[in-house]
Motif scaffolding. Structure first.
Motif, PDB file in Angstrom:
ATOM      1  N   THR A   2     -10.710 -32.734  27.070  1.00  0.00           N
ATOM      2  CA  THR A   2      -9.529 -31.974  26.677  1.00  0.00           C
ATOM      3  C   THR A   2      -9.943 -30.612  26.130  1.00  0.00           C
ATOM      4  O   THR A   2     -10.877 -30.497  25.335  1.00  0.00           O
ATOM      5  CB  THR A   2      -8.742 -32.737  25.595  1.00  0.00           C
ATOM      6  OG1 THR A   2      -8.389 -34.029  26.089  1.00  0.00           O
ATOM      7  CG2 THR A   2      -7.482 -31.981  25.217  1.00  0.00           C
ATOM      8  N   LYS A 206      -6.383 -38.196  20.749  1.00  0.00           N
ATOM      9  CA  LYS A 206      -7.072 -38.011  22.023  1.00  0.00           C
ATOM     10  C   LYS A 206      -7.418 -39.352  22.684  1.00  0.00           C
ATOM     11  O   LYS A 206      -7.207 -39.539  23.891  1.00  0.00           O
ATOM     12  CB  LYS A 206      -8.334 -37.185  21.785  1.00  0.00           C
ATOM     13  CG  LYS A 206      -9.419 -37.312  22.840  1.00  0.00           C
ATOM     14  CD  LYS A 206      -9.015 -36.753  24.183  1.00  0.00           C
ATOM     15  CE  LYS A 206     -10.151 -36.892  25.183  1.00  0.00           C
ATOM     16  NZ  LYS A 206      -9.744 -36.446  26.533  1.00  0.00           N
ATOM     17  N   LYS A 213      -4.453 -32.647  28.262  1.00  0.00           N
ATOM     18  CA  LYS A 213      -5.197 -31.565  28.906  1.00  0.00           C
ATOM     19  C   LYS A 213      -5.700 -30.523  27.900  1.00  0.00           C
ATOM     20  O   LYS A 213      -6.775 -29.959  28.084  1.00  0.00           O
ATOM     21  CB  LYS A 213      -4.305 -30.846  29.924  1.00  0.00           C
ATOM     22  CG  LYS A 213      -3.825 -31.710  31.082  1.00  0.00           C
ATOM     23  CD  LYS A 213      -4.908 -31.952  32.104  1.00  0.00           C
ATOM     24  CE  LYS A 213      -5.229 -30.714  32.894  1.00  0.00           C
ATOM     25  NZ  LYS A 213      -6.181 -30.983  34.001  1.00  0.00           N
TER      26      LYS A 213
END
Length: 243
Positions: A2, A206, A213
Motif C-alpha cells: 500500500t 492494512k 491501495k
C-alpha cells in the motif's frame, strides 16, 4: 505494498504561523519523497490557512511521485485542479469553515453534482477519488457518479480502535469498513483511506483490508516527526503498510 501519501498541510500551518518561508514547503515535499513517500497530498481550503493555492502551483513541477489534491469542488478549487492537473483529485464534502474533514459524501443525495464534477475532472485525465463513510449503500452511487476510487473516512475507526483496548465488544464498527471495502472492490472501485491513521492503528487496518491501495496521512505523521525525525517517521509508517 500500500502506498503512503504524505499530507503536508501541517508544515504549511507552521510556516504561516510565523510568516516567511520556514519551513519551505517545496523542500518539505522533496524531502518527503527522498525519505520514501510514495506521494504528496495537499488540501487547499478557501481561507488558505495552511496550503495556499500558489503552493499547489509551485509543487506541481517538483513532485516526482504522485500528486494528490483534495478538497471541496468549489469553482475556485476546480479551476486550480484543472490548471495544475494532479495525478489524483480527492473530493471531500467539507463546508468552508470546517477545521478538518469529518464525514464522507452522500452519493445518493449529491449524485448529479458528483457526476458533473467527476466527469469534468476525468476529461482532463485526472483520476478521481471521493471521500466516503463506511456505508455500503453509498458505494453504488460512487461508481455511478464515475469515481475511480473511494477514500474511506477513517476518523471513526481510529476513535473506536483506541476504545477497543478496554471495550473490545464495541469494535463492531470495523465490520462496516471491511464490508464497504469488499463492496467497492466488487464494483470495480479502488480503495484509499485517510484521517487519524497513525503508527498505533495503521497496521491493523492494512492487515484486515488487503484491497487498500493508498493511505494519506498528515497530522499524526508530522507530530511523530517532531520526536523521531521526518525520515525515520516516514520509514516507520511505510513499514506498517508492508504486505
Amino acid at each position: 505494498m500500500t502506498k503512503l501519501s504524505v499530507n503536508i498541510n501541517k508544515f504549511a500551518t507552521l510556516r504561516n504561523a510565523r510568516g516567511g518561508n520556514l519551513p519551505d514547503i517545496i523542500q518539505v515535499a522533496r524531502d518527503c519523497e527522498r525519505f520514501g513517500a510514495d506521494g504528496i497530498t495537499v488540501h487547499p481550503r478557501p481561507d488558505e490557512r495552511h496550503i495556499r493555492y500558489q503552493d499547489v502551483r509551485d509543487l506541481k513541477p517538483i513532485v516526482t511521485t504522485e500528486f494528490n489534491i483534495e478538497g471541496y469542488p468549489s469553482q475556485d478549487f476546480m479551476d486550480l485542479v484543472l490548471e495544475v492537473k494532479p495525478h489524483q483529485c480527492t473530493l471531500v464534502p467539507d463546508p468552508p469553515g470546517v477545521i478538518t474533514s469529518n464525514t464522507g459524501w452522500d452519493t445518493i443525495q449529491h449524485q448529479s453534482f458528483l457526476k458533473d464534477v467527476i466527469g469534468t475532472l476525468k476529461k482532463a485525465g485526472i483520476r478521481v477519488s471521493i471521500f466516503l463513510n463506511p456505508e455500503i449503500d453509498k458505494v453504488a452511487g460512487a461508481k455511478s457518479a464515475g469515481a475511480d476510487r473511494i477514500e474511506l473516512y477513517t476518523g471513526p475507526y481510529a476513535e473506536e480502535y483506541t476504545k477497543a483496548r478496554t471495550q473490545p465488544q464495541n469494535f463492531r464498527l470495523f465490520n462496516d469498513y471491511k464490508n464497504t471495502a469488499k463492496e467497492a472492490s466488487a464494483a470495480g472501485l479502488e480503495l484509499n483511506a485517510g484521517h487519524d491513521l497513525n503508527l498505533d492503528n495503521l497496521r491493523f487496518f492494512k492487515l484486515h483490508i488487503p484491497q487498500l491501495k493508498e493511505v494519506s496521512i498528515g497530522h499524526a505523521l508530522v507530530c511523530d516527526a517532531i520526536y523521531m525525525g521526518l525520515e525515520n517517521t516516514i520509514q516507520l509508517y511505510k513499514r506498517q503498510l508492508q504486505d
